[in-house]
Design a protein around this motif. Structure first.
Motif, PDB file in Angstrom:
ATOM      1  N   SER A   1      -5.455  -5.482   6.936  1.00  0.00           N
ATOM      2  CA  SER A   1      -5.286  -5.718   5.496  1.00  0.00           C
ATOM      3  C   SER A   1      -3.878  -6.118   5.096  1.00  0.00           C
ATOM      4  O   SER A   1      -3.653  -6.507   3.945  1.00  0.00           O
ATOM      5  N   THR A   2      -2.924  -5.970   5.999  1.00  0.00           N
ATOM      6  CA  THR A   2      -1.528  -6.269   5.658  1.00  0.00           C
ATOM      7  C   THR A   2      -1.087  -7.533   6.388  1.00  0.00           C
ATOM      8  O   THR A   2      -0.980  -7.535   7.623  1.00  0.00           O
TER       9      THR A   2
ATOM     10  N   GLU B   1       7.058  -3.875   0.920  1.00  0.00           N
ATOM     11  CA  GLU B   1       6.486  -4.288  -0.366  1.00  0.00           C
ATOM     12  C   GLU B   1       6.745  -3.273  -1.479  1.00  0.00           C
ATOM     13  O   GLU B   1       6.316  -3.468  -2.609  1.00  0.00           O
TER      14      GLU B   1
ATOM     15  N   ASP C   1      -0.720  -5.988  -8.521  1.00  0.00           N
ATOM     16  CA  ASP C   1      -0.200  -7.283  -8.066  1.00  0.00           C
ATOM     17  C   ASP C   1      -0.405  -7.470  -6.570  1.00  0.00           C
ATOM     18  O   ASP C   1      -0.743  -8.565  -6.111  1.00  0.00           O
ATOM     19  N   LEU C   2      -0.194  -6.404  -5.809  1.00  0.00           N
ATOM     20  CA  LEU C   2      -0.381  -6.493  -4.360  1.00  0.00           C
ATOM     21  C   LEU C   2      -1.860  -6.584  -4.006  1.00  0.00           C
ATOM     22  O   LEU C   2      -2.244  -7.311  -3.082  1.00  0.00           O
TER      23      LEU C   2
ATOM     24  N   ARG D   1      -4.226  -7.860  -5.914  1.00  0.00           N
ATOM     25  CA  ARG D   1      -4.722  -9.166  -6.341  1.00  0.00           C
ATOM     26  C   ARG D   1      -4.464 -10.238  -5.291  1.00  0.00           C
ATOM     27  O   ARG D   1      -5.274 -11.158  -5.116  1.00  0.00           O
ATOM     28  N   THR D   2      -3.329 -10.144  -4.616  1.00  0.00           N
ATOM     29  CA  THR D   2      -2.975 -11.149  -3.593  1.00  0.00           C
ATOM     30  C   THR D   2      -3.368 -10.696  -2.185  1.00  0.00           C
ATOM     31  O   THR D   2      -2.931 -11.294  -1.197  1.00  0.00           O
ATOM     32  N   ARG D   3      -4.151  -9.616  -2.083  1.00  0.00           N
ATOM     33  CA  ARG D   3      -4.703  -9.116  -0.818  1.00  0.00           C
ATOM     34  C   ARG D   3      -3.602  -8.815   0.211  1.00  0.00           C
ATOM     35  O   ARG D   3      -3.670  -9.254   1.362  1.00  0.00           O
ATOM     36  N   ARG D   4      -2.613  -8.047  -0.216  1.00  0.00           N
ATOM     37  CA  ARG D   4      -1.489  -7.719   0.668  1.00  0.00           C
ATOM     38  C   ARG D   4      -1.458  -6.248   1.060  1.00  0.00           C
ATOM     39  O   ARG D   4      -0.546  -5.822   1.762  1.00  0.00           O
TER      40      ARG D   4
END
Length: 355
Positions: A16-17, A60, A40-41, A43-46
């Protein structure tokens, strides 16, 4: 999160990261954060999501901190905006509010902790190693011309007082230098000695004058032709400043950085960069707002007296870094007799003390 939980979730964290291998997952620190704080993280799949929590890698975490800061700042500004009309109607608080942006609330350097520990013979060497540029400029001008005008004498004299010169040392220092110029001993004793004693609280109103802060030097009494006081980053022509920095062996890349900060009117940051370049450190670890603070931190660094502080490196591991103990001083919160204003201010104070 602990190592056990991280090992349990290692495969999910790796998948996932972005950019993470299993080895990197084991090396990196992860934080378990509420999903609402990591939108925010997410939403951008981070980040990895489980049971309403986001598992955020150390690299992050700045996103979480910034979002939290923006939220608190926005709420505090709204509370302040509602409080201001009531506060501004109180005449007792108007002078305080008018000068708030220029106020200095740091340590009081008129309280001399090193009184008498510095000899007059050390000043030349200290001016090169530990004086901020404004005081180094004044010292050089005094040595070259054997005289300083009133603004320069006040700014430099109070700085010397703050680093530990006694009244007797100050009188000797200024007298020796002035009589090398056009001032004889009798004229010095009758004219200049009084103002030195006055600045030490021994004449007139017996006020013990405080050394000038950076903000006071930057915002008041700009130098005119023949003056050497003021802030070189604020009051010097950029080309003359560049030449001065070159004469002090500042590398070209450092000069460029300083001039960019000056161009953006970040004068204290320019002075911090000057500190870093002259002391060969990457990050001074404190916010510079007083010439005497510059001297104190320089002496700590040069004598090895700065405390070692544990700090995260980019991979999320601990590393040791030289750092100084930064003292944080807060001004008392003004209150109004108006009940509504009191309530708003109490709400603002309570907000900042929330966990």
């Amino acid at each position: 999160i602990g190592e056990d939980l991280k090992n349990e979730l290692a495969d999910e964290l790796c998948a996932s990261t972005p950019g993470f291998s299993l080895l990197k997952v084991k090396e990196q620190m992860f934080y378990k954060v509420g999903l609402a704080d990591a939108v925010d993280l997410f939403r951008t799949r981070r980040v990895f999501i489980k049971d309403g929590f986001a598992y955020v890698p150390f690299k992050e975490i700045d996103v979480i901190v910034l979002n939290n800061y923006r939220t608190k700042l926005s709420k505090a500004l709204a509370l302040t905006a509602r409080s201001l009309p009531s506060i501004q109607s109180d005449e007792r608080l108007q002078p305080l509010l008018s000068h708030l942006s220029h106020s200095y609330v740091g340590p009081d350097y008129s309280i001399q902790k090193n009184t008498g520990r510095i000899s007059l013979e050390q000043i030349d060497a200290l001016s090169v190693k530990s004086f901020p540029l404004c005081m180094r400029q004044l010292h050089r001008a005094l040595r070259d011309s054997h005289h300083l005008r009133h603004g320069g004498r006040m700014q430099y004299g109070l700085f010397l007082k703050g680093i530990g010169l006694t009244l007797e040392q100050a009188l000797e220092f200024w007298k020796k230098e002035f009589i090398r110029g056009k001032v004889d001993a009798d004229k010095f004793d009758k004219g200049y000695a009084y103002s030195i004693r006055h600045s030490y609280g021994k004449e007139g109103k017996r006020t013990d004058y405080t050394p000038y802060s950076c903000m006071k030097i930057i915002m008041s009494n700009p130098p005119s032709q023949g003056d050497y006081h003021g802030c070189p980053f604020r009051h010097s022509d950029p080309e003359l400043l560049k030449q001065k920095l070159q004469s002090y062996k500042i590398p070209p890349s450092g000069i460029t950085q300083i001039l960019e900060l000056v161009k953006g009117m970040h004068y204290q940051l320019a002075c911090q960069k000057y500190f870093e370049l002259t002391h060969d450190v990457d990050d001074i670890g404190f916010s510079l707002n007083h010439p005497n603070q510059y001297f104190t931190e320089s002496q700590k660094l040069l004598s090895g007296g700065r405390e070692l502080k544990k700090e995260f490196n980019n991979s999320g591991n601990y590393q040791q870094k030289n750092n100084s103990q930064e003292s944080i001083n807060s001004a008392p919160t003004p209150t109004s007799s108006n009940a509504t204003a009191d309530t708003e201010l109490e709400g603002l104070e309570a907000y900042f003390t929330e966990d």
